[in-house]
Scaffold this motif. Structure first.
Motif, PDB file in Angstrom:
ATOM      1  N   PRO A 155       0.708  24.367   9.828  1.00 16.52           N
ATOM      2  CA  PRO A 155       0.405  25.304   8.740  1.00 16.52           C
ATOM      3  C   PRO A 155      -0.324  26.528   9.290  1.00 16.52           C
TER       4      PRO A 155
ATOM      5  N   GLU B  90     -11.454  27.937   2.244  1.00 15.41           N
ATOM      6  CA  GLU B  90     -10.401  27.798   3.255  1.00 15.41           C
ATOM      7  C   GLU B  90      -9.150  27.176   2.633  1.00 15.41           C
TER       8      GLU B  90
ATOM      9  N   HIS C 143      -8.824  22.238  16.520  1.00 13.48           N
ATOM     10  CA  HIS C 143      -9.210  22.508  15.128  1.00 13.48           C
ATOM     11  C   HIS C 143     -10.386  23.468  15.012  1.00 13.48           C
TER      12      HIS C 143
ATOM     13  N   LEU D 247      -4.949  25.924   3.594  1.00 13.60           N
ATOM     14  CA  LEU D 247      -3.829  25.786   4.528  1.00 13.60           C
ATOM     15  C   LEU D 247      -2.608  26.327   3.793  1.00 13.60           C
TER      16      LEU D 247
ATOM     17  N   HIS E  31      -3.859  28.743   8.753  1.00 11.07           N
ATOM     18  CA  HIS E  31      -5.187  28.641   8.137  1.00 11.07           C
ATOM     19  C   HIS E  31      -5.533  30.044   7.643  1.00 11.07           C
TER      20      HIS E  31
ATOM     21  N   LYS F 188      -2.201  14.252   3.623  1.00 11.82           N
ATOM     22  CA  LYS F 188      -0.946  14.602   4.279  1.00 11.82           C
ATOM     23  C   LYS F 188      -1.249  15.532   5.442  1.00 11.82           C
TER      24      LYS F 188
ATOM     25  N   LEU G 160      -8.599  23.640   1.274  1.00 18.15           N
ATOM     26  CA  LEU G 160      -8.983  22.760   2.369  1.00 18.15           C
ATOM     27  C   LEU G 160     -10.459  22.386   2.236  1.00 18.15           C
ATOM     28  N   GLU G 161     -11.306  23.391   2.214  1.00 23.95           N
ATOM     29  CA  GLU G 161     -12.732  23.155   1.996  1.00 23.95           C
ATOM     30  C   GLU G 161     -13.402  24.489   1.723  1.00 23.95           C
TER      31      GLU G 161
ATOM     32  N   LYS H 262     -16.115  16.311   1.477  1.00 24.71           N
ATOM     33  CA  LYS H 262     -14.720  16.725   1.314  1.00 24.71           C
ATOM     34  C   LYS H 262     -14.095  15.997   0.133  1.00 24.71           C
TER      35      LYS H 262
ATOM     36  N   MET I   9     -11.582  13.624  13.042  1.00 22.32           N
ATOM     37  CA  MET I   9     -10.239  13.883  12.517  1.00 22.32           C
ATOM     38  C   MET I   9      -9.198  13.283  13.456  1.00 22.32           C
TER      39      MET I   9
ATOM     40  N   LYS J 112     -14.645  17.493  13.731  1.00 22.94           N
ATOM     41  CA  LYS J 112     -15.005  16.144  14.220  1.00 22.94           C
ATOM     42  C   LYS J 112     -14.554  15.054  13.236  1.00 22.94           C
TER      43      LYS J 112
ATOM     44  N   GLY K  65     -16.953  18.225   9.589  1.00 21.99           N
ATOM     45  CA  GLY K  65     -17.215  19.621   9.927  1.00 21.99           C
ATOM     46  C   GLY K  65     -16.939  19.794  11.407  1.00 21.99           C
TER      47      GLY K  65
ATOM     48  N   LEU L  84      -3.346  12.665   8.048  1.00 17.57           N
ATOM     49  CA  LEU L  84      -4.541  13.060   8.791  1.00 17.57           C
ATOM     50  C   LEU L  84      -5.707  12.240   8.254  1.00 17.57           C
TER      51      LEU L  84
ATOM     52  N   VAL M 131      -4.391  19.674  -0.705  1.00 16.83           N
ATOM     53  CA  VAL M 131      -3.415  18.978   0.143  1.00 16.83           C
ATOM     54  C   VAL M 131      -3.200  17.584  -0.460  1.00 16.83           C
TER      55      VAL M 131
END
Ligand code: ADP
Length: 500
Positions: free
Chosen positions: A207, A278, A236, A280, A209, A202, A290-291, A117, A169, A167, A164, A157, A132
């Motif tokens: 939000p 992906e 999530h 947000l 997705h 942040k 996001l990823e 990430k 988080m 997990k 992935g 966060l 983000v």
């Protein structure tokens, strides 16, 4: 024929999905299976099947060596990894290259970049893609984390760099809770990914997705196939997905903007084959990278239903070196599709997995209904793997018609012997928020706490829940207005697919 034979390094509904594409393309398929999957549907449906070891995934579905052995002994020319298991493992892509097998996915280098990430964030910032707000890289200790979180501003966060599946988080509301969150997230990340590194960003409050499907060939062409709204999540993890996103449908320019950004992301990663970018989206409709998922997504059917593109066949052709069969201008979006992830789990017991033997199974069918399933009556859902047993997707010309169709299809879907989350979907569909497309990632948590409050006797919530139940009962009635018949043997057996 792009390949003479394809091995599917996966199980369950996604293995079945890939086998179906192979059969339509006249390509023989090879299933692999662990000891507990000997009688699984994907094994029954493939042209050949190879046993690859005991039930624990690391000795079978996660063993690159055993998968490659199976490809060699069966004479497969290509490997489709599905999703989960080895699908985002760059080692498999590399090993395929060395073994002169085609990997049906992107290059190992793209997977490595997007698998981290922090590395992905850095590459996206360099490519001018909005991310983000957050730390530039992994945080090295408590002091640095405190400094970064203060700079970003709470809530933050904490995320596993190698993360992935939601997990590693933790949401942190204030500094006093930061240390404990770091400790928990690091140990969860170490256990899940063998890498405890964390970073901080942040935390966007509720939000949406929204993700974009991309396809790239090995000749440098990249297109996008529009968005999927995946805001309905529990812990999530997505549970209901749709195309178009109700938000994008109301603001059509978003599809072009997000689509172009996703294509830029894919180009920056030198990406080919199918992938998903992906984002947000905040309340002001600003979107942030996001990823990127470097594989086929669970929720790909809603894009297929709305665009008419068979993503798995495209993946296979791309892996064989063929150019994309479509240009961006040829992609068209028609109607609305919604998908529910059907799990063997108990919604009345905190969604606890409910493996076991399926005694009876009535599947919905009829206009606009698609069921991607790995289950059949008499089959035992093993406890060793993810309890996703099927995906129910519907298509209709408009979103309200798709919702009505989904309700109808859920009413026809009956599984006995194990618990499933089918009733959970039925109750979500009747909520006004869902019908109006007011979706965000906090939707299911809010919905669950309303249900819990109703169960605890909060009069206001009880009223809301009673209304929802009444509305559902009304909608479940036959069109002639007659009340649904009382429970009877005739009803449960003779009319097993109707109105239960
Ligand atoms: P994973 O790779 O573990 O699936 P993601 O980064 O894709 O994690 O995020 C999964 C989900 O977590 C998102 O869809 C969203 O609901 C939530 N999430 C992730 N990052 C943020 C954030 N910065 N603010 C709010 N929610 C977030």
């Amino acid at each position: 024929m792009p390949f003479r034979k394809i091995l599917i390094a996966n199980r369950g509904e996604i293995a079945v999905r890939v086998i179906r594409a192979c059969r339509e393309m006249d390509i023989p398929s090879v299933a692999v299976y662990s000891e507990v999957d000997r009688t699984a549907l994907h094994v029954r449906m493939a042209d050949e099947a190879v046993a690859i070891g005991p039930a624990p995934a690391f000795q079978s579905y996660l063993s690159i060596e055993r998968i490659l052995d199976a490809a060699r002994t069966s004479g497969a020319e290509a490997i489709h990894p599905g999703y989960g298991f080895l699908s985002e493992n760059a080692e498999l892509a590399r090993a395929c290259e060395e073994a002169r097998l085609a990997f049906i996915g992107p290059s190992a280098a793209s997977m490595v970049l997007m698998g981290s990430k922090t590395a992905a964030r850095r590459a996206m910032i360099a490519a001018g893609v909005p991310v983000v707000p957050g730390a530039d890289g992994a945080v090295a200790g408590a002091d640095e984390a405190r400094g970064e979180a203060g700079r970003i501003g709470y809530p933050v966060l904490v995320k596993a760099a190698a993360g992935g599946g939601g997990k590693g988080m933790r949401v942190v509301e204030r500094e006093a809770d930061l240390l404990a969150a770091l400790r928990e997230a690091a140990s969860e990340a170490e256990r899940a990914f063998g890498d405890p590194s964390l970073y901080i960003e942040k935390y966007l409050v509720t939000p949406r997705h929204v993700e974009i499907q991309v396809l790239g060939d090995r000749h440098g062409r990249v297109i996008h196939l529009g968005e999927r709204e995946c805001s309905l999540q529990r812990r999530h993890q997505k549970v209901v997905e749709e195309c178009p996103s109700p938000l994008v449908a109301a603001h059509p320019e978003m599809r072009r903007e997000m689509g172009e950004t996703a294509v830029r992301v894919a180009r920056a990663a030198g990406y080919y084959n199918a992938g998903t970018v992906e984002f947000l989206v905040d309340r002001d409709r600003r979107f942030y990278f996001l990823e990127m998922n470097t594989r086929l997504q669970v929720e790909h059917p809603v894009t297929e239903l709305v665009t008419g593109v068979d993503l798995v066949k495209e993946q296979i052709r791309i892996a064989a070196g063929e150019p994309l069969s479509l240009t961006q201008d040829q992609i068209d979006w028609r109607g609305a599709a919604i998908e529910c992830r059907v799990y063997a789990e108990d919604p009345d017991n905190n969604f606890f997995p409910s493996p076991g033997k399926i005694l009876t199974l009535d599947r919905p069918a009829g206009p606009g209904v698609r069921v991607d399933s790995g289950a059949y009556p008499g089959w035992t859902v093993p406890l060793e793997y993810d309890p996703l047993i099927a995906k129910l997707a519907v298509w209709a010309p408009t979103r309200p018609e798709a919702i009505a169709r989904l309700e109808r299809a859920l009413g026809e879907y009956h599984i006995t012997g194990i618990k499933t989350n089918l009733s959970f979907f039925r109750s979500i569909l009747v909520s006004a928020e869902f019908r109006e497309g007011r979706l965000d990632t906090g939707f299911i948590d809010r919905w669950m706490s309303r249900q819990a409050a109703a169960a605890d006797g909060d009069p206001e919530q009880e009223h809301a829940a009673a209304l929802a139940a009444a509305l559902y009962a009304l909608r479940s009635r036959p069109a002639n207005g007659a009340a649904p018949p009382a429970r009877s043997r005739w009803r449960s057996e003779g009319r097993s697919s109707l109105l239960r």
